[in-house]
Write a protein that holds these residues in place. Sequence first.
Motif, short mmCIF file in Angstrom:
data_model
loop_
_atom_site.label_atom_id
_atom_site.label_comp_id
_atom_site.label_asym_id
_atom_site.label_seq_id
_atom_site.Cartn_x
_atom_site.Cartn_y
_atom_site.Cartn_z
N ALA A 1 4.15 -12.32 -23.87
CA ALA A 1 4.69 -11.13 -24.52
C ALA A 1 5.72 -10.45 -23.63
CB ALA A 1 3.55 -10.16 -24.84
N ALA A 2 5.46 -10.43 -22.33
CA ALA A 2 6.35 -9.78 -21.37
C ALA A 2 5.95 -10.22 -19.97
CB ALA A 2 6.28 -8.26 -21.51
N ARG A 3 6.75 -9.77 -18.99
CA ARG A 3 6.43 -10.12 -17.60
C ARG A 3 6.99 -9.05 -16.68
NH1 ARG A 3 10.55 -15.12 -15.96
NH2 ARG A 3 12.37 -13.82 -15.50
N GLU A 4 6.54 -9.10 -15.41
CA GLU A 4 7.12 -8.26 -14.38
C GLU A 4 7.21 -9.06 -13.09
OE1 GLU A 4 4.74 -4.85 -13.46
OE2 GLU A 4 2.85 -5.95 -13.59
N VAL A 5 8.32 -8.90 -12.39
CA VAL A 5 8.51 -9.53 -11.10
C VAL A 5 8.20 -8.48 -10.05
CG1 VAL A 5 10.11 -10.73 -9.56
CG2 VAL A 5 10.26 -11.08 -12.05
N LEU A 6 7.16 -8.70 -9.29
CA LEU A 6 6.67 -7.69 -8.35
C LEU A 6 7.62 -7.53 -7.17
CD1 LEU A 6 2.90 -8.70 -8.25
CD2 LEU A 6 3.98 -6.92 -9.64
N MET A 7 7.84 -6.30 -6.76
CA MET A 7 8.60 -6.02 -5.55
C MET A 7 7.68 -6.20 -4.34
SD MET A 7 10.84 -2.68 -6.68
CE MET A 7 9.38 -1.69 -6.98
N ALA A 8 8.30 -6.31 -3.18
CA ALA A 8 7.51 -6.52 -1.95
C ALA A 8 6.50 -5.40 -1.74
CB ALA A 8 8.45 -6.63 -0.75
N SER A 9 6.87 -4.16 -2.07
CA SER A 9 5.95 -3.03 -1.88
C SER A 9 4.76 -3.14 -2.83
CB SER A 9 6.69 -1.71 -2.12
OG SER A 9 7.23 -1.65 -3.42
N GLU A 10 5.01 -3.62 -4.04
CA GLU A 10 3.92 -3.78 -5.01
C GLU A 10 2.96 -4.88 -4.58
OE1 GLU A 10 5.88 -2.51 -9.25
OE2 GLU A 10 6.61 -4.37 -8.32
N ILE A 11 3.51 -5.96 -4.02
CA ILE A 11 2.67 -7.04 -3.52
C ILE A 11 1.81 -6.53 -2.36
CG2 ILE A 11 2.70 -9.27 -2.34
CD1 ILE A 11 5.21 -9.94 -3.99
N ALA A 12 2.40 -5.72 -1.49
CA ALA A 12 1.65 -5.15 -0.37
C ALA A 12 0.55 -4.23 -0.86
CB ALA A 12 2.59 -4.40 0.57
N ASP A 13 0.86 -3.40 -1.87
CA ASP A 13 -0.15 -2.50 -2.45
C ASP A 13 -1.34 -3.29 -2.97
OD1 ASP A 13 1.23 -0.21 -1.93
OD2 ASP A 13 1.89 0.15 -3.99
N GLU A 14 -1.05 -4.36 -3.73
CA GLU A 14 -2.13 -5.14 -4.33
C GLU A 14 -2.94 -5.88 -3.27
OE1 GLU A 14 -1.16 -7.59 -7.62
OE2 GLU A 14 -0.53 -5.89 -8.86
N ALA A 15 -2.27 -6.35 -2.23
CA ALA A 15 -2.99 -7.06 -1.16
C ALA A 15 -4.02 -6.14 -0.51
CB ALA A 15 -2.01 -7.58 -0.12
N VAL A 16 -3.66 -4.87 -0.35
CA VAL A 16 -4.60 -3.89 0.21
C VAL A 16 -5.72 -3.61 -0.77
CG1 VAL A 16 -4.87 -1.49 0.95
CG2 VAL A 16 -2.92 -2.83 1.75
N MET A 17 -5.36 -3.31 -2.01
CA MET A 17 -6.35 -2.93 -3.01
C MET A 17 -7.40 -4.03 -3.23
SD MET A 17 -5.74 -2.04 -7.05
CE MET A 17 -5.12 -3.70 -7.38
N ASP B 1 -12.01 2.89 -4.00
CA ASP B 1 -10.74 3.37 -4.54
C ASP B 1 -10.15 4.48 -3.67
OD1 ASP B 1 -10.95 1.58 -6.60
OD2 ASP B 1 -11.65 3.05 -8.08
N ALA B 2 -11.02 5.33 -3.14
CA ALA B 2 -10.54 6.42 -2.28
C ALA B 2 -9.99 5.85 -0.97
CB ALA B 2 -11.68 7.40 -1.98
N VAL B 3 -10.64 4.82 -0.43
CA VAL B 3 -10.14 4.16 0.78
C VAL B 3 -8.75 3.58 0.52
CG1 VAL B 3 -10.50 2.26 2.41
CG2 VAL B 3 -12.45 3.65 1.66
N THR B 4 -8.61 2.89 -0.61
CA THR B 4 -7.32 2.29 -0.94
C THR B 4 -6.24 3.34 -1.05
OG1 THR B 4 -8.38 0.45 -2.10
CG2 THR B 4 -6.10 0.93 -2.68
N ARG B 5 -6.54 4.45 -1.71
CA ARG B 5 -5.52 5.51 -1.86
C ARG B 5 -5.09 6.05 -0.51
NH1 ARG B 5 -8.79 6.91 -6.35
NH2 ARG B 5 -9.91 8.48 -5.14
N ARG B 6 -6.01 6.22 0.41
CA ARG B 6 -5.63 6.74 1.74
C ARG B 6 -4.78 5.75 2.50
NH1 ARG B 6 -11.11 9.68 3.86
NH2 ARG B 6 -9.95 9.78 5.83
N LEU B 7 -5.05 4.48 2.35
CA LEU B 7 -4.22 3.47 3.00
C LEU B 7 -2.83 3.42 2.35
CD1 LEU B 7 -6.87 0.62 3.30
CD2 LEU B 7 -6.06 2.12 5.14
#
Length: 403
Positions: free
Chosen positions: A325-341, A391-397
């Motif tokens: 249906a659709a797609r998104e190409v993740l930016m480096a910052s988004e990849i970093a966010d997800e790696a932490v989460m 989730d709170a830990v992730t937000r602080r990071l």
Amino acid sequence: MADLPDGEEAPKDGALPNPDVSGGLSAYVHVPFCAVRCGYCDFNTYTNLDFGPGASTSDFPESLVREIALSRGVLRGGEAAPLIDTVFFGGGTPTMLAPKQLGSVLAALNAAFGLREGAEATTEANPESVDREGLFRLADAGFTRVSFGMQSAVESVLTTLDRRHTPGQVGRAVGWAREAGLDVSVDLIYGAPGETMGQWRRSIEAAIALEPDHLSAYALTVEPGTKMGAQAARGVIQLPDPDELADKYEAADEAFEAAGYRWYEISNWARGGRECRHNRVYWGGGNWWGYGPGAHSHINGTRFWNVKHPLAYARRVAAGESPAAAREVLMASEIADEAVMLGVRMREGIEIPRFVRAETTAGLVADGLLDGRAAVAGRIVLTLRGRLLADAVTRRLWEDLEG
């Protein structure tokens, strides 16, 4: 039912910016059919078993095989060696399809990409949707694991959750799976409206008594648009408060650990060597292609998701088009966010990212959310309290990353 995220238009041929999966690939297969839609379910599932050509329980595997062929044409790498490490059939209720049908899809994946030796192949199943012969046939077809939706051992709680099986059916299904040589996982849900701590402990004890290889325990989440969501909005049911959910999580963790199950992800415990390898692909940011209506995929930083309706999906693949249906190409910052989460949810945690300030780590340790010894060694590892507040830990990071 949750809406799909926004994104850019996906090409009709399914082309990807970086299609090289020579390092390995996993497959998720979404079977959208269910006998009954549970009141809490927010997944892309349907009780209509026949939407038309390619979108009924009789011929849905043919649509999946068409998407498998398309994906083989899109992806690159591994032509001389098997690629697929793990396969997971989810839903819905995959075992609404016959074992022969599920086996045909697994065989198509093997023919297209090759299943590596020792590959993990899992199907979800409701206890009432299987019999002894069918489980043996699944094993013969190449499946290695079955994940049963037990949810509770208390009949009144099962009724609240709109589950159709009885507590006794779980034990029989697990026994048959064992006879067939399949690894067994059992899923539980805690926090159903009206569930007492005593009832939850009964469910924990009943699950442990089955001696599965793997256990999952998830807090009930009630989303708008579901039957339970409407009931909660009208005040017909009362949802548990966070403190009650925390107490129930701690009770499960204590009992599972005492019985020899080690937590390896916040909601998952396993005996040694029996962790779900497929789920580790998700948490580790690996590559997987999701087949079926509404399925999500991730290939080298590009995320895409299929149209949700089974008939729309079937018509697209029948025409030789990508069902995305659709797609998104993740930016480096988004990849970093997800790696932490995702990474902090794992028992081993993650190396402390370079962007995280020492004061942040020290503060999380002081708050009892991170293991102090691990932090000194350069890793972020959650304590039990940290798991409850991940989730709170992730937000602080993330605040340090954004800063």
